[in-house]
Design a protein around this motif. Structure first.
Motif, PDB file in Angstrom:
ATOM      1  N   PRO A 104       0.835  -1.216   0.000  1.00  0.00           N
ATOM      2  CA  PRO A 104       0.000   0.000   0.000  1.00  0.00           C
ATOM      3  C   PRO A 104       0.867   1.263   0.000  1.00  0.00           C
ATOM      4  CG  PRO A 104      -0.652  -1.519   1.766  1.00  0.00           C
ATOM      5  CD  PRO A 104       0.638  -2.037   1.204  1.00  0.00           C
ATOM      6  N   VAL A 105       0.307   2.333  -0.573  1.00  0.00           N
ATOM      7  CA  VAL A 105       0.980   3.639  -0.570  1.00  0.00           C
ATOM      8  C   VAL A 105       0.304   4.466   0.520  1.00  0.00           C
ATOM      9  CG1 VAL A 105       1.393   5.717  -1.957  1.00  0.00           C
ATOM     10  CG2 VAL A 105       1.362   3.464  -3.061  1.00  0.00           C
ATOM     11  N   THR A 106       1.065   5.266   1.258  1.00  0.00           N
ATOM     12  CA  THR A 106       0.404   6.080   2.286  1.00  0.00           C
ATOM     13  C   THR A 106       0.596   7.576   2.015  1.00  0.00           C
ATOM     14  OG1 THR A 106       2.329   5.916   3.709  1.00  0.00           O
ATOM     15  CG2 THR A 106       0.540   4.403   4.173  1.00  0.00           C
ATOM     16  N   ILE A 107      -0.435   8.302   2.393  1.00  0.00           N
ATOM     17  CA  ILE A 107      -0.372   9.769   2.363  1.00  0.00           C
ATOM     18  C   ILE A 107      -0.594  10.235   3.784  1.00  0.00           C
ATOM     19  CG2 ILE A 107      -1.526  11.878   1.575  1.00  0.00           C
ATOM     20  CD1 ILE A 107      -2.175  10.474  -1.041  1.00  0.00           C
ATOM     21  N   GLN A 108       0.343  11.055   4.267  1.00  0.00           N
ATOM     22  CA  GLN A 108       0.212  11.575   5.629  1.00  0.00           C
ATOM     23  C   GLN A 108      -0.377  12.967   5.557  1.00  0.00           C
ATOM     24  OE1 GLN A 108       0.830   9.837   8.594  1.00  0.00           O
ATOM     25  NE2 GLN A 108      -0.355  11.641   9.246  1.00  0.00           N
ATOM     26  N   GLY A 109      -1.662  13.070   5.844  1.00  0.00           N
ATOM     27  CA  GLY A 109      -2.313  14.382   5.834  1.00  0.00           C
ATOM     28  C   GLY A 109      -2.209  15.040   7.191  1.00  0.00           C
ATOM     29  N   ARG A 110      -2.599  16.331   7.238  1.00  0.00           N
ATOM     30  CA  ARG A 110      -2.523  17.068   8.496  1.00  0.00           C
ATOM     31  C   ARG A 110      -3.370  16.385   9.574  1.00  0.00           C
ATOM     32  NH1 ARG A 110      -3.961  23.310   7.979  1.00  0.00           N
ATOM     33  NH2 ARG A 110      -2.072  23.376   6.729  1.00  0.00           N
ATOM     34  N   GLU A 111      -4.532  15.837   9.136  1.00  0.00           N
ATOM     35  CA  GLU A 111      -5.464  15.277  10.132  1.00  0.00           C
ATOM     36  C   GLU A 111      -5.606  13.773  10.053  1.00  0.00           C
ATOM     37  OE1 GLU A 111      -9.108  17.426   9.703  1.00  0.00           O
ATOM     38  OE2 GLU A 111      -8.003  19.305   9.776  1.00  0.00           O
ATOM     39  N   GLY A 112      -4.741  13.097   9.324  1.00  0.00           N
ATOM     40  CA  GLY A 112      -4.875  11.641   9.283  1.00  0.00           C
ATOM     41  C   GLY A 112      -4.111  11.036   8.116  1.00  0.00           C
ATOM     42  N   GLY A 118      -9.712  10.348  -6.789  1.00  0.00           N
ATOM     43  CA  GLY A 118     -10.000   9.644  -5.542  1.00  0.00           C
ATOM     44  C   GLY A 118      -8.844   9.682  -4.543  1.00  0.00           C
ATOM     45  N   VAL A 119      -7.693  10.162  -4.995  1.00  0.00           N
ATOM     46  CA  VAL A 119      -6.473  10.108  -4.179  1.00  0.00           C
ATOM     47  C   VAL A 119      -6.034  11.528  -3.824  1.00  0.00           C
ATOM     48  CG1 VAL A 119      -4.045   9.386  -4.210  1.00  0.00           C
ATOM     49  CG2 VAL A 119      -5.769   8.016  -5.412  1.00  0.00           C
ATOM     50  N   GLY A 120      -5.663  11.765  -2.578  1.00  0.00           N
ATOM     51  CA  GLY A 120      -5.076  13.064  -2.246  1.00  0.00           C
ATOM     52  C   GLY A 120      -5.911  13.937  -1.344  1.00  0.00           C
ATOM     53  N   GLY A 121      -7.168  13.516  -1.063  1.00  0.00           N
ATOM     54  CA  GLY A 121      -7.925  14.172  -0.011  1.00  0.00           C
ATOM     55  C   GLY A 121      -8.683  15.437  -0.396  1.00  0.00           C
ATOM     56  N   LYS A 122      -8.689  15.818  -1.692  1.00  0.00           N
ATOM     57  CA  LYS A 122      -9.518  16.964  -2.065  1.00  0.00           C
ATOM     58  C   LYS A 122     -10.946  16.470  -2.196  1.00  0.00           C
ATOM     59  CE  LYS A 122      -6.598  20.067  -4.817  1.00  0.00           C
ATOM     60  NZ  LYS A 122      -6.347  20.545  -6.199  1.00  0.00           N
ATOM     61  N   ASN A 123     -11.910  17.237  -1.685  1.00  0.00           N
ATOM     62  CA  ASN A 123     -13.306  16.884  -1.894  1.00  0.00           C
ATOM     63  C   ASN A 123     -14.082  18.172  -2.113  1.00  0.00           C
ATOM     64  OD1 ASN A 123     -14.262  18.033   0.630  1.00  0.00           O
ATOM     65  ND2 ASN A 123     -13.123  16.360   1.601  1.00  0.00           N
ATOM     66  N   GLY A 124     -15.355  18.064  -2.452  1.00  0.00           N
ATOM     67  CA  GLY A 124     -16.143  19.283  -2.580  1.00  0.00           C
ATOM     68  C   GLY A 124     -17.113  19.255  -3.739  1.00  0.00           C
ATOM     69  N   VAL A 125     -17.767  20.409  -3.911  1.00  0.00           N
ATOM     70  CA  VAL A 125     -18.796  20.536  -4.946  1.00  0.00           C
ATOM     71  C   VAL A 125     -18.624  21.867  -5.690  1.00  0.00           C
ATOM     72  CG1 VAL A 125     -20.503  19.113  -3.732  1.00  0.00           C
ATOM     73  CG2 VAL A 125     -20.424  21.570  -3.270  1.00  0.00           C
ATOM     74  N   ASN A 126     -19.323  21.970  -6.826  1.00  0.00           N
ATOM     75  CA  ASN A 126     -19.314  23.220  -7.587  1.00  0.00           C
ATOM     76  C   ASN A 126     -20.267  24.219  -6.916  1.00  0.00           C
ATOM     77  OD1 ASN A 126     -17.770  21.721  -9.387  1.00  0.00           O
ATOM     78  ND2 ASN A 126     -19.556  21.130 -10.614  1.00  0.00           N
ATOM     79  N   PHE A 127     -20.002  25.507  -7.107  1.00  0.00           N
ATOM     80  CA  PHE A 127     -20.880  26.514  -6.495  1.00  0.00           C
ATOM     81  C   PHE A 127     -20.757  27.840  -7.246  1.00  0.00           C
ATOM     82  CE2 PHE A 127     -21.987  29.773  -3.346  1.00  0.00           C
ATOM     83  CZ  PHE A 127     -23.229  29.286  -2.930  1.00  0.00           C
ATOM     84  N   GLY A 128     -21.908  28.438  -7.506  1.00  0.00           N
ATOM     85  CA  GLY A 128     -21.927  29.785  -8.101  1.00  0.00           C
ATOM     86  C   GLY A 128     -21.222  29.855  -9.445  1.00  0.00           C
ATOM     87  N   GLY A 129     -21.240  28.761 -10.200  1.00  0.00           N
ATOM     88  CA  GLY A 129     -20.592  28.759 -11.511  1.00  0.00           C
ATOM     89  C   GLY A 129     -19.111  28.432 -11.449  1.00  0.00           C
TER      90      GLY A 129
END
Ligand code: GLY
Length: 341
Positions: free
Chosen positions: A3-11, A126-137
């Motif tokens: 497995p490959v690991t990514i050490q994020g600020r919160e996990g 799916g990799v790297g911890g960015k998430n979210g949605v579009n907003f206001g164009g």
């Protein structure tokens, strides 16, 4: 595969490449998990899902909105989901982005795992911890950086992808090679036919290499203050073209990478031969190298880039295959570059 690991600020995030989807239950608290997926995935793989609550959401950029997030929150409240609830996103980039955002915000954050099922999501979204949605164009305007506990990549799931979706994923693989790994780029130049046929050893190598590159970048710069910006190569024009034409993300990024490479040549940074290699590889992979578009709509979308500051946009150029730089470019120069493909 290790497995490959990514050490994020919160996990920490563990990326499992080559893990069979049927092993998902071994990675989650089954009784407390809620699976977020789309109707198509449910139809293909529903029988193999662990016995958990399932929330199905419609995909497509127009559904990547707070409205979809609210609908999921409402279901979570209705089933009395608690802090111990574990959210699993099973699907392409949009499902992963939305599930990750819901997990990051419901009750100020619950556990999360992702099963990216498209090539594009396995090598990038799916990799790297960015998430979210579009907003206001604006694309991906509202979201967080938060690493999922695990990302399970099963190469067999790519077999059910439509041809265009698969090609779209190859654009992000080419991107990783172009910005950071000349050997990966050369490997794809030699193995593109086997890659398109999803030869297991080739596809596993490509996914593993991209995940390793992305993990190294995110481990250095999780919150995109420097090195991670390079992962946006081809995406300034890519996002604008995607919005203005309705092309798939990878298709638009393919043309976006070529415009960025042509700009790099024009500025004397990139040899013409490197531009030609990029164009040839994208063509082999059945990705578009030009696109019909409404110039006004693309310019308007370029103006709505999150990376814009006043009249300039933070932009990624190539200096060679496998080497890139980030610079500020005037919107006027970008507008002129639309004529380059
Ligand atoms: N897809 C670009 C990034 O994750 O930074």
């Amino acid at each position: 595969m290790t497995p490959v690991t990514i050490q994020g600020r919160e996990g920490t995030s563990t990326i499992l490449i080559g893990e069979n989807f049927d092993r998902l239950a071994a990675h989650i608290p089954v009784a407390e998990s809620v699976l977020v997926t789309d109707p198509n995935l449910w139809q293909h793989y529903g029988e193999r899902f662990p016995p958990c609550e399932v929330i199905r959401i419609d995909t497509g950029e127009t559904n990547k909105t707070l409205k979809t997030v609210v609908a999921i929150f409402e279901r979570l409240v209705a089933i009395e989901a608690q802090r111990s609830t574990f959210i699993v996103g099973i699907g392409g980039g949009i499902v992963c982005d939305i599930a990750g955002f819901v997990a990051a915000t419901y009750l100020r954050g619950v556990g999360c795992g992702l099963v990216p099922t498209s090539l594009l999501a396995q090598v990038d979204a799916g990799v790297g911890g960015k998430n979210g949605v579009n907003f206001g164009g604006y694309k991906n305007m509202v979201g967080t950086f938060r690493q999922p506990a695990f990302v399970l990549c099963d190469p067999d799931m790519l077999r059910s992808l439509p041809e265009r979706e698969l090609a779209s994923g190859f654009a992000e693989i080419v991107k990783h090679g172009a910005i950071a790994d000349a050997a990966l780029f050369a490997y794809l130049e030699t193995h593109w036919q086997a890659a398109l046929a999803l030869a297991p050893e080739v596809i596993t190598h490509l996914v593993a290499r991209c995940v390793a590159i992305k993990a190294a970048v995110v481990n250095q710069d999780e919150h995109e203050q420097g090195e991670r910006r390079k992962l946006n190569f081809g995406h300034t024009f890519g996002h604008a073209l995607e919005k203005a034409t309705g092309a798939l993300h990878g298709e638009a990024v393919s043309v976006g990478m070529l415009i960025a490479a042509a700009l790099s040549v024009n500025r004397g940074l990139l040899p013409q031969a490197a531009y030609q290699r990029l164009r040839a590889l994208l063509t082999h992979l059945r990705l578009p190298v030009r696109m019909d578009f409404d110039r006004k709509a693309v310019l308007e979308a370029l103006g709505k880039d999150k990376k814009r500051t006043g009249d300039t946009v933070r932009f990624v150029l190539l200096t060679d295959i496998g080497r890139s730089v980030v610079t500020e470019i005037a919107l006027a120069e970008l507008a002129a570059a639309l004529a380059l493909v």
